[in-house]
Scaffold this motif. Structure first.
Motif, PDB file in Angstrom:
ATOM      1  N   THR A  92       7.788  75.830  46.534  1.00 20.53           N
ATOM      2  CA  THR A  92       8.038  74.448  46.940  1.00 20.53           C
ATOM      3  C   THR A  92       7.602  73.511  45.829  1.00 20.53           C
ATOM      4  O   THR A  92       6.564  73.707  45.188  1.00 20.53           O
ATOM      5  N   SER A 110      17.699  72.996  48.380  1.00 18.03           N
ATOM      6  CA  SER A 110      17.160  72.173  49.467  1.00 18.03           C
ATOM      7  C   SER A 110      16.331  72.985  50.451  1.00 18.03           C
ATOM      8  O   SER A 110      15.398  72.471  51.061  1.00 18.03           O
ATOM      9  N   ASN A 111      16.658  74.268  50.634  1.00 19.08           N
ATOM     10  CA  ASN A 111      15.923  75.113  51.580  1.00 19.08           C
ATOM     11  C   ASN A 111      16.031  76.570  51.168  1.00 19.08           C
ATOM     12  O   ASN A 111      16.880  76.963  50.361  1.00 19.08           O
TER      13      ASN A 111
END
Length: 304
Positions: A92, A110-111
């Motif tokens: 992250t 994004s994920n």
């Protein structure tokens, strides 16, 4: 006769008190108004200060503050993912996920589901929670400085001869970069960067510092030092020699007063004459070559 004698004694007593008062004032280590440094000691309007002192004692010496600002730092969850066979890594970063394909080759997603869909399921993960830290500042708006406080103790005094709004062109909407120089690559700031920027601006005093700074009898009067007077400030304090040049820096960009590990003073220069990404719109503020900030700080952990 007795009344006349009492009257004479009373007048004599007043004279003695005044003489003692004047004598004490004349022998004060720092008789100048404003912030004053003498013999490795710090004063404000003749009242002794010290880094590491309780904020309550500091307030007694300089007067009531205008605002108290608290910022939350941390309290985040940091995650990492590993693909053992392929030697991929992901982590992250700034609200997104950075995926490492190989050395010096990174992609942002994004994920984690997007990465799994393209590269397969990861083998292991690591999760760490960053503890929340509260950063506290007391702000003297009219006097032009703030104080950083840690665990109730004064750790740093930040004096602002030039307000931040004159150093940055403010753009506070989500669609625009908040300030030139905040992101040197010209990219759109993340939510975290916006939060940090707004936190910096919130603790800035509303007025610029217009008081005195005195060092060993040499005074810089900032009511007479403008946005183009860096050299005037340095020469007024007599800190132009090599002893006041921080290692790894240039005398053209900062000066320091190194009195003790409990008392450092850093004068930072702001110069927008040469242009660049970190300069404000000159149509708004014209040329600046002055003292951006004066930071009074200490080596709390004694990292010698």
């Amino acid at each position: 006769m007795e009344k006349m004698m009492k009257s004479k004694y009373f007048v004599l007593l007043i004279i003695l008190v005044q003489l003692v008062s004047c004598q004490n004032k004349n022998t004060t280590e720092c008789p100048e108004e404003g912030f004053c440094i003498s013999n490795k000691k710090l004063f404000y309007n003749q009242k002794p200060l010290a880094l590491g002192m309780p904020i309550e004692k500091f307030i007694e010496a300089v007067g009531k503050y205008d605002r108290k600002i608290e910022h939350s730092i941390g309290g985040e969850i940091y995650k990492e993912w590993y693909w053992k066979k392929q030697k991929y890594e992901a982590y992250t970063s700034k609200g997104k996920i950075t995926f490492r394909l190989k050395e010096n080759e990174y992609k942002e997603y994004s994920n984690i589901e997007e990465i799994i869909k393209k590269y397969g399921k990861y083998d292991s993960t690591n999760v760490e929670k960053v503890a929340t830290d509260i950063s506290t500042f007391y702000v003297w708006d009219k006097l032009g400085f703030n104080v950083w406080v840690d665990k109730g103790m004064v750790e740093q005094i930040n004096i602002s001869p030039i307000h931040k709004t004159k150093m940055f062109e403010l753009k506070q909407s989500d669609e625009e970069i908040l300030a030139k120089g905040l992101l040197l690559d010209g990219s759109e700031p993340t939510d975290e960067e916006k939060k940090n920027y707004n936190a910096i601006m919130a603790r800035q005093p509303k007025s610029e510092f217009k008081g005195n700074i005195t060092y060993n009898g040499n005074t810089a009067d900032f009511s007479k030092i403008g946005y183009k007077d860096w050299q005037k400030a340095v020469s007024s304090l007599k800190i132009a020699g090599s002893d006041f040049d921080p290692p790894g820096d240039s005398e053209g960009w900062s000066r320091w007063i190194k009195e003790d590990y409990e008392l450092y003073v850093t004068l930072k220069r702001f110069n927008n004459k040469n242009g660049g990404l970190d300069t404000p719109n000159k149509k708004k503020v014209s040329d600046i070559d002055g003292v951006e900030s004066i930071e009074i700080w200490r080596h709390k952990n004694y990292d010698k």
